[in-house]
Scaffold this active site. Sequence first.
Site, PDB file in Angstrom:
ATOM      1  N   CYS B  86       0.839  -1.207   0.000  1.00 49.68           N
ATOM      2  CA  CYS B  86       0.000   0.000   0.000  1.00 49.68           C
ATOM      3  C   CYS B  86       0.873   1.256   0.000  1.00 49.68           C
ATOM      4  CB  CYS B  86      -0.971  -0.046   1.178  1.00 49.68           C
ATOM      5  SG  CYS B  86      -2.319   1.141   1.040  1.00 49.68           S
ATOM      6  N   HIS B 194      -3.586  -5.445   1.273  1.00 48.00           N
ATOM      7  CA  HIS B 194      -2.862  -5.664   2.530  1.00 48.00           C
ATOM      8  C   HIS B 194      -2.857  -7.145   2.915  1.00 48.00           C
ATOM      9  CE1 HIS B 194      -2.358  -1.489   4.054  1.00 48.00           C
ATOM     10  NE2 HIS B 194      -3.351  -1.249   3.221  1.00 48.00           N
ATOM     11  N   GLU B 196      -1.253  -8.549   5.264  1.00 49.07           N
ATOM     12  CA  GLU B 196      -1.233  -8.720   6.727  1.00 49.07           C
ATOM     13  C   GLU B 196      -2.623  -8.603   7.335  1.00 49.07           C
ATOM     14  OE1 GLU B 196      -0.434  -6.047   5.159  1.00 49.07           O
ATOM     15  OE2 GLU B 196      -1.062  -4.259   6.276  1.00 49.07           O
TER      16      GLU B 196
END
Lengths: 86, 231
Positions: B86, B194, B196
């Site tokens: 990002c 993302h 994560e």
Amino acid sequence: MRFAVTVEVTGLEGISDPEGQTIERVLPSLGFEGIGQVRVGKLVSFAMEAASRDEARRRAEELCRRLLANPVTEQAKVMVVPAGEA
Amino acid sequence: MSRLAVVVFPGSNCEHDVVSALERVGFQASLVWHQESTLGEVDGVILPGGFAHGDYLRPGAIARFSPVMGAVEEMAREGAPVVGICNGFQVLTEAGLLAGALRRNAGRRFICRPVTCEVRSTSSPLTAACRRGERLVLPINHNEGNFTCDEATARQLFQNEQVVLTYTENPNGSLGDIAGICNEARNVVGLMPHPERASDPLLGSADGLRLLASLATFLEAGRPAAARSSS
């Protein structure tokens, strides 16, 4: 000498500008006819010490290349006037 | 066990999530403040999401001049995995480590929702353990995710299979549905989604672990012999 520098950063020709297009679309409803090619950008202004106007311009253009404009998407226009002149 | 550095800029906000997700797939991960000029003894580096330096001027425009970026560029030159997620992707394009630029979303809205992505190349640090054509559900959370570049660059990215991840339904106007790309040497990769935040079924998807676990596969297969023997 002290110079007043103004940098206009706008999108490159051919890169779409949805903000400019949106403003353009609303103009007729406000009674503003015959306005086109609306572009939105940003303005950066600063004061610079330099030996000459040419040197001030050169340094400002270098600053544009390195930081103020992304050459992939943006173009910059530099204006330099001696400080105190409007 | 491989060690990875996670860079923290003022305004980064995903660094702890990235560390936690990396630990889940067996890495040691440590945070490195952007003022540091070295990354320590690590096998790779991640630039996490957030709003480095307030995203002032343009996302990534100021972060690229942080002292730590010299060490990041060195890792990139050495062939180590360098990953931008990002805002980290935006920093890597501004730094010239990845091609193109990320502009404001076409719809001019901040987008925060899960999207489906397709793996287009398995030759990258984030997709080495994936299958080509594999679909992953990953959250996006961005205002400037609209990838753009000139025509010649776009042709090169697709011909060289540097397009690593695409959206199955384009959320932001991104050229060629691009969600993630890598460099020509294939060790630097940036993506807007993302991984994560998709690291546990409780979060709605654990597909991000497929990408992060790929780092181990990439390190095992891709690290030059010299680097392997010295560690």
